[in-house]
Design a protein around this motif. Structure first.
Motif, short mmCIF file in Angstrom:
data_model
loop_
_atom_site.label_atom_id
_atom_site.label_comp_id
_atom_site.label_asym_id
_atom_site.label_seq_id
_atom_site.Cartn_x
_atom_site.Cartn_y
_atom_site.Cartn_z
N MET A 147 0.75 -1.25 0.06
CA MET A 147 0.00 -0.08 0.15
C MET A 147 0.70 1.27 -0.02
O MET A 147 0.16 2.36 0.15
CB MET A 147 -0.78 0.08 1.19
CG MET A 147 -1.79 -1.03 1.29
SD MET A 147 -2.93 -1.15 2.95
CE MET A 147 -4.04 0.56 2.45
N LEU A 148 2.13 1.21 -0.14
CA LEU A 148 3.07 2.14 0.01
C LEU A 148 2.91 3.13 -1.08
O LEU A 148 2.60 4.48 -0.83
CB LEU A 148 4.49 1.91 0.11
CG LEU A 148 5.39 1.48 1.27
CD1 LEU A 148 6.65 1.03 0.97
CD2 LEU A 148 5.34 2.88 2.04
N PRO A 149 2.49 2.87 -2.31
CA PRO A 149 2.33 3.98 -3.37
C PRO A 149 1.19 4.62 -3.05
O PRO A 149 1.16 5.97 -3.45
CB PRO A 149 2.13 3.19 -4.64
CG PRO A 149 3.01 1.88 -4.45
CD PRO A 149 2.62 1.42 -2.97
N LEU A 150 -0.06 4.23 -2.62
CA LEU A 150 -1.18 4.78 -2.30
C LEU A 150 -1.09 5.85 -1.21
O LEU A 150 -1.42 6.85 -1.17
CB LEU A 150 -2.27 3.77 -2.18
CG LEU A 150 -3.78 4.41 -1.83
CD1 LEU A 150 -4.09 4.84 -3.12
CD2 LEU A 150 -4.89 3.32 -1.46
N LEU A 151 -0.35 5.09 -0.07
CA LEU A 151 -0.07 6.15 1.12
C LEU A 151 0.70 7.10 0.80
O LEU A 151 0.55 8.20 1.35
CB LEU A 151 0.55 5.09 2.12
CG LEU A 151 -0.49 4.06 2.80
CD1 LEU A 151 0.40 3.30 3.63
CD2 LEU A 151 -1.69 4.57 3.65
N ILE A 152 1.56 6.91 0.08
CA ILE A 152 2.49 8.30 -0.42
C ILE A 152 1.76 9.21 -1.24
O ILE A 152 1.86 10.58 -1.06
CB ILE A 152 3.89 7.69 -1.31
CG1 ILE A 152 4.80 6.89 -0.44
CG2 ILE A 152 4.55 8.81 -1.93
CD1 ILE A 152 5.79 6.20 -1.09
N LEU A 153 0.74 8.73 -1.91
CA LEU A 153 -0.17 9.55 -2.64
C LEU A 153 -0.76 10.29 -1.90
O LEU A 153 -1.26 11.46 -2.05
CB LEU A 153 -0.93 8.86 -3.55
CG LEU A 153 -1.99 9.69 -4.77
CD1 LEU A 153 -0.99 10.66 -5.54
CD2 LEU A 153 -2.74 8.52 -5.55
N TRP A 154 -1.42 9.76 -0.69
CA TRP A 154 -2.47 10.39 0.32
C TRP A 154 -1.69 11.27 1.13
O TRP A 154 -1.82 12.45 1.56
CB TRP A 154 -3.21 9.41 0.97
CG TRP A 154 -4.20 8.58 0.17
CD1 TRP A 154 -4.65 8.86 -1.20
CD2 TRP A 154 -4.83 7.32 0.52
NE1 TRP A 154 -5.51 8.20 -1.61
CE2 TRP A 154 -5.71 7.09 -0.79
CE3 TRP A 154 -5.00 6.54 1.49
CZ2 TRP A 154 -6.53 6.06 -0.57
CZ3 TRP A 154 -5.66 5.50 1.41
CH2 TRP A 154 -6.55 5.19 0.52
N LEU A 155 -0.45 10.74 1.57
CA LEU A 155 0.12 11.28 2.93
C LEU A 155 1.31 12.15 2.71
O LEU A 155 1.93 12.54 3.78
CB LEU A 155 0.13 10.45 4.15
CG LEU A 155 -0.94 9.34 4.52
CD1 LEU A 155 -0.65 8.51 5.47
CD2 LEU A 155 -2.25 10.60 4.97
N GLY A 156 2.11 11.71 1.45
CA GLY A 156 3.15 12.55 1.11
C GLY A 156 4.33 11.51 1.64
O GLY A 156 4.08 10.15 1.92
#
Length: 293
Positions: A147-156
């Motif tokens: 889920m890292l790509p999605l979390l980076i997209l959401w949270l930076g």
């Protein structure tokens, strides 16, 4: 198992139905002589869990000293100790360790809290189970690192994302084990509590908490391990501090000694935190008698 209890109390009796008479006689004479066969793992040795790591370090040291270990591939223990002393003297190691501990600690705190709350909600309520268990079982099949790509997209790429990744892994472990422990409580205890007309608070304190503690501690041990695994990954993703960042920088310059110092730090903290949870578990669950001692 129930057949064994009266047999054990009565001394030399038939332990297994249908066993030959000579085996029964032999078992009886063995008990009479006080030479009862021990089937458990044996008596615990103080600090026995350190034997494996010490042997591993000794093997590493011997391979390095005998020249069988290329220092360009893996630095020897002496070189690693010297590098660690240099990192400590400059304060670089302490600063990165403190930041890593803060990230792991926050992720563990949020993950344990969320996992326990979700497990209690799903374990003690049918509506909670129907709403929460399905999504959380799906999440269990999806690694937090995926889920890292999605979390980076959401949270930076800041601290919030790093702590969230750690907390997600911890929360799933806590939920799965605590929920399984809750739902495996014998229904007869619930019926007994209802028959005694216990209140909700008394039911939670006298039935739910003791019944769920073994699963809680299993989840906590897995959660502690998960927090360190998540930390290793997130600290190598656009981080500017932490043990993982220090190791990533050392990789650029082929400094295997610095990398090993980081790995040893992770290993020490992981081993120490697991040992701490084990000690608390033995204290809290002192009423249990298990093979672990």
């Amino acid at each position: 198992m129930t057949d064994l209890l009266p047999t054990a109390r009565s001394g030399p009796a038939l332990l297994i139905k249908g066993a030959p008479a000579e085996d029964t006689a032999h078992a009886g004479s063995a008990v009479a002589r006080g030479t009862r066969r021990r089937l458990g793992p044996g008596r615990a040795v103080p600090f026995g869990r350190l034997i494996g790591p010490v042997l591993l370090v000794a093997l590493w040291w011997a391979a390095s000293a005998s020249g069988h270990l290329d220092p360009r591939i893996l630095s020897g223990p002496g070189s690693v100790l010297s590098t660690a002393a240099d990192l400590v003297s400059t304060g670089r190691l302490q600063d990165n360790v403190l930041i890593s501990l803060q990230r792991a600690g926050l992720g563990l705190l949020f993950g344990v809290t969320a996992g326990v709350v979700l497990a209690v909600t799903a374990g003690l309520s049918r509506s909670g189970e129907y709403l929460l268990d399905g999504p959380l079982q799906i999440k269990r099949a999806i690694p937090s690192l995926a889920m890292l790509p999605l979390l980076i997209l959401w949270l930076g790429i800041g601290e919030q994302m790093k702590v969230t990744v750690i907390a997600l892994g911890v929360a799933v472990n806590m939920y799965i084990n605590t929920y399984a422990s809750l739902t495996s409580i014998d229904s007869r205890y619930v019926e007994l509590a209802e028959g005694l007309d216990l209140g909700r608070a008394q039911f939670l304190r006298k039935v739910v908490v003791p019944g769920s503690l073994p699963g809680f501690f299993v989840g906590l041990r897995l959660g502690v391990t998960s927090s360190w695994l998540g930390l290793i990954v997130v600290e190598q993703i656009n981080a500017t501090s932490g043990i993982g960042y220090m190791m990533f920088q050392a990789q650029q310059y082929a400094q295997s000694d610095v990398i090993i110092v980081g790995l040893v730090a992770y290993g020490i903290f992981g081993f120490a935190s697991d040992a701490g949870v084990r000690a608390i578990e033995r204290k809290v669950l002192s009423w249990r008698r298990t093979l672990a001692g």
